[in-house]
Design an enzyme around this catalytic site. Structure first.
Site, short mmCIF file in Angstrom:
data_model
loop_
_atom_site.label_atom_id
_atom_site.label_comp_id
_atom_site.label_asym_id
_atom_site.label_seq_id
_atom_site.Cartn_x
_atom_site.Cartn_y
_atom_site.Cartn_z
N LEU A 32 0.82 -1.22 0.00
CA LEU A 32 0.00 0.00 0.00
C LEU A 32 0.85 1.27 0.00
O LEU A 32 0.39 2.33 0.43
CB LEU A 32 -0.99 0.01 1.18
N GLY A 81 5.54 -2.50 -7.83
CA GLY A 81 6.75 -1.79 -8.22
C GLY A 81 6.56 -0.31 -8.06
O GLY A 81 5.46 0.16 -7.78
N SER A 123 7.48 -2.28 -19.73
CA SER A 123 7.07 -0.99 -20.27
C SER A 123 7.74 -0.74 -21.60
O SER A 123 8.88 -1.18 -21.83
CB SER A 123 7.48 0.10 -19.27
N TYR A 148 14.05 4.40 -13.48
CA TYR A 148 12.83 3.59 -13.57
C TYR A 148 12.89 2.68 -14.80
O TYR A 148 12.72 1.46 -14.70
CB TYR A 148 11.57 4.49 -13.63
N LYS A 152 13.27 -1.56 -15.21
CA LYS A 152 12.38 -2.48 -15.96
C LYS A 152 13.21 -3.33 -16.91
O LYS A 152 12.96 -4.54 -17.05
CB LYS A 152 11.33 -1.67 -16.74
N LEU A 199 0.24 12.42 -18.51
CA LEU A 199 -0.61 13.40 -19.19
C LEU A 199 -2.08 13.32 -18.77
O LEU A 199 -2.67 14.33 -18.35
CB LEU A 199 -0.49 13.20 -20.71
N VAL A 216 1.85 21.87 -21.76
CA VAL A 216 2.15 20.98 -22.88
C VAL A 216 3.66 21.06 -23.10
O VAL A 216 4.20 22.12 -23.40
CB VAL A 216 1.39 21.42 -24.16
N GLY A 293 14.32 14.13 -21.23
CA GLY A 293 14.19 12.68 -21.29
C GLY A 293 13.01 12.20 -22.13
O GLY A 293 12.89 11.01 -22.39
P1 NAD Z 1 0.57 1.58 -8.99
O1 NAD Z 1 1.59 2.36 -8.24
O2 NAD Z 1 -0.83 2.09 -9.02
O3 NAD Z 1 0.54 0.07 -8.48
C1 NAD Z 1 1.69 -0.57 -7.98
C2 NAD Z 1 1.30 -1.23 -6.67
O4 NAD Z 1 2.44 -1.89 -6.13
C3 NAD Z 1 0.83 -0.23 -5.61
O5 NAD Z 1 -0.40 -0.67 -5.07
C4 NAD Z 1 1.93 -0.24 -4.56
O6 NAD Z 1 1.42 0.00 -3.27
C5 NAD Z 1 2.48 -1.66 -4.73
N1 NAD Z 1 3.88 -1.81 -4.31
C6 NAD Z 1 4.94 -1.02 -4.62
N2 NAD Z 1 6.06 -1.50 -4.05
C7 NAD Z 1 5.71 -2.63 -3.39
C8 NAD Z 1 6.43 -3.58 -2.63
N3 NAD Z 1 7.74 -3.44 -2.43
N4 NAD Z 1 5.76 -4.63 -2.12
C9 NAD Z 1 4.42 -4.76 -2.31
N5 NAD Z 1 3.68 -3.89 -3.00
C10 NAD Z 1 4.32 -2.83 -3.56
O7 NAD Z 1 1.14 1.42 -10.48
P2 NAD Z 1 0.43 0.86 -11.80
O8 NAD Z 1 0.25 1.99 -12.74
O9 NAD Z 1 -0.74 0.02 -11.44
O10 NAD Z 1 1.60 -0.04 -12.37
C11 NAD Z 1 1.67 -1.43 -12.14
C12 NAD Z 1 2.93 -1.96 -12.79
O11 NAD Z 1 2.91 -1.66 -14.19
C13 NAD Z 1 4.21 -1.35 -12.22
O12 NAD Z 1 5.19 -2.36 -12.16
C14 NAD Z 1 4.59 -0.33 -13.27
O13 NAD Z 1 5.96 -0.07 -13.31
C15 NAD Z 1 4.12 -1.01 -14.56
N6 NAD Z 1 3.82 -0.05 -15.63
C16 NAD Z 1 2.92 0.94 -15.43
C17 NAD Z 1 2.67 1.86 -16.44
C18 NAD Z 1 1.69 2.98 -16.24
O14 NAD Z 1 1.71 3.94 -17.03
N7 NAD Z 1 0.83 2.96 -15.23
C19 NAD Z 1 3.33 1.73 -17.68
C20 NAD Z 1 4.23 0.69 -17.86
C21 NAD Z 1 4.48 -0.22 -16.82
N1 UDP Z 2 2.87 15.60 -21.33
C1 UDP Z 2 2.55 16.95 -21.33
N2 UDP Z 2 2.17 17.52 -20.14
C2 UDP Z 2 2.10 16.82 -18.98
C3 UDP Z 2 2.42 15.44 -18.99
C4 UDP Z 2 2.82 14.87 -20.18
O1 UDP Z 2 2.61 17.61 -22.36
O2 UDP Z 2 1.75 17.40 -17.93
C5 UDP Z 2 3.25 14.94 -22.61
C6 UDP Z 2 4.62 14.28 -22.61
O3 UDP Z 2 5.61 15.22 -23.01
C7 UDP Z 2 4.41 13.16 -23.62
C8 UDP Z 2 2.93 12.78 -23.44
O4 UDP Z 2 2.32 13.91 -22.82
O5 UDP Z 2 4.58 13.64 -24.96
C9 UDP Z 2 2.72 11.55 -22.56
O6 UDP Z 2 3.41 11.73 -21.33
P1 UDP Z 2 3.27 10.69 -20.13
O7 UDP Z 2 4.17 11.18 -19.02
O8 UDP Z 2 1.85 10.47 -19.82
O9 UDP Z 2 3.82 9.32 -20.74
P2 UDP Z 2 5.31 8.91 -21.23
O10 UDP Z 2 6.03 10.16 -21.65
O11 UDP Z 2 5.92 8.27 -20.06
O12 UDP Z 2 5.07 7.99 -22.37
#
Ligand code: NAD
Ligand code: UDP
Length: 348
Positions: A32, A81, A123, A148, A152, A199, A216, A293
């Protein structure tokens, strides 16, 4: 029974609903640190039954051993994570410790318990700045620009070598593009801590008046309107991909990588216009400098998952934004608020 690590989080909670609705027994392990217990109460409301919940950490080996002894777990969906890019730059060791070392501890405990099926949340960030679009799984991985992304990629490499070393393992590396949206009920969704980095969560907070305007980040990219292009995918489609991957793992077969995206790119300005269409309100924004980045564009070639998993994203951008907007209006303060009061206020 399926163990869902991080099952109280954004994507994990949607996966738990889908698993319960598919008739699976589910145990959630979550510390959590970025979620609340309330999300699982809502999951139970949607699915009509609750998952088991263990409050704990994936790095806690003793707890993992107990858990695998206690429940007849056959596979793990590993969402737990840390995911905040900026925070990972400030505190890289915490990211490597949770995302890499935590995944290793989990796999060690799984192997000792005789469990070899794992679905891993990866990711598209592992591709780095890929030169040609769309990105397919054969594209080389790049050098992620932040800890990050590195974590991954490192975790993926650990899992690949693990599967090569022992053929009992069956591992799905799912490379997500940009997950957005929420469950149609409006009961669960993304509840970011503090100022949203991504975003859509930021746009939604502007749309409900919690923030004055959207920044933006750059309009001078080599894209049709100059703003960044991404492949946004509905979280429910993403979760369907996990269920398909899980079925596939049961057939065995080492490690496999699948992109989960729609195959369509959408610019920041297109997102702004589309959300305005859904909310019926203008979304104030101003163009500022590029975010360091960031890459110009990124979208998936999802044909491998279509072919091998018989999976395809079916929800369009409008559905993603309508569902996200419903969640945001019903829960303007995320899980802290009272959804019934919000629903009554919206209805009146
Ligand atoms: P989130 O933060 O909502 O969910 C992650 C959950 O993991 C949380 O509930 C957190 O409390 C739990 N957690 C973190 N560290 C922990 C630990 N050490 N032990 C037990 N629980 C732990 O994130 P999400 O958006 O649901 O992402 C889930 C997964 O997908 C993550 O691994 C994230 O890196 C990956 N991911 C997410 C996105 C995105 O845009 N949301 C994109 C690509 C990959
Ligand atoms: N972005 C933006 N304003 C924000 C957040 C994101 O213009 O407040 C843009 C960012 O530059 C990218 C797109 O929206 O082009 C998606 O960004 P996000 O952080 O959601 O995803 P990621 O870049 O990790 O794919």
């Amino acid at each position: 029974m399926i163990l869902v690590t991080g099952g109280a989080g954004y994507i994990g909670s949607h996966a738990v609903v889908a698993l319960l609705q598919a008739g699976q027994e589910v145990v959630v392990l979550d510390n959590l640190c970025n979620s609340s217990r309330e999300s699982l109460t809502r999951v139970a409301q949607i699915a009509g039954r609750a998952p088991r919940f263990v409050h704990g950490d994936i790095r806690d080996r003793v707890l993992l051993d107990e858990l695998f002894q206690q429940w007849p777990i056959t596979a793990v969906m590993h969402f737990a994570g840390l995911k905040a890019v900026g925070e990972s730059v400030r505190d890289p060791l915490r990211y490597y410790q949770t995302n890499v070392a935590g995944s290793i501890t989990l796999c060690q405990a799984m192997a000792d318990a005789g469990i070899f099926q794992l679905v891993f949340s990866s990711s598209a960030t592992v591709y780095g700045e890929s030169v040609s679009m769309p990105i397919c799984e054969r594209c080389p991985t790049g050098i992620p620009t932040n800890p990050y992304g590195q974590s991954k990629l490192m975790a993926e490499n650990v899992l690949k070598t693990l599967a090569d070393s022992d053929h009992r393992w069956s591992i799905a590396l799912l490379r997500y593009f940009n997950p957005v949206g929420a469950h149609e009920s409006g009961l669960i969704g993304e509840d970011p801590n503090g100022i949203p980095n991504n975003l859509l969560p930021y746009m939604l907070q502007v749309a409900v008046g919690r923030r004055p305007y959207l920044n933006v980040y750059g309009d001078d990219y080599p894209t049709p309107d100059g703003t960044g292009v991404r492949d946004y995918i509905h979280v429910l489609d993403l979760v369907d991909g996990h269920l398909r991957a899980l079925e596939r793992l049961a057939l065995g077969g080492g490690v496999a990588v699948w992109n989960l995206g729609t195959g369509r790119g959408c610019s920041v300005l297109e997102m702004v216009r589309a959300l305005e269409g859904v909310t019926g309100r203008a979304l104030p924004f101003r163009v500022v400098a590029r975010r360091s980045g960031d890459i110009a564009q990124c979208w998936a070639d999802p044909t491998k998952a279509e072919r091998e998993l018989r999976w395809r994203a079916t929800r369009d951008l409008r559905a993603m934004l309508e569902d996200a907007w419903r969640w945001q209006r019903l829960n303007p303060h995320g899980y802290q608020g009272d959804v019934e009061k919000a629903a009554a206020a919206l209805a009146s």
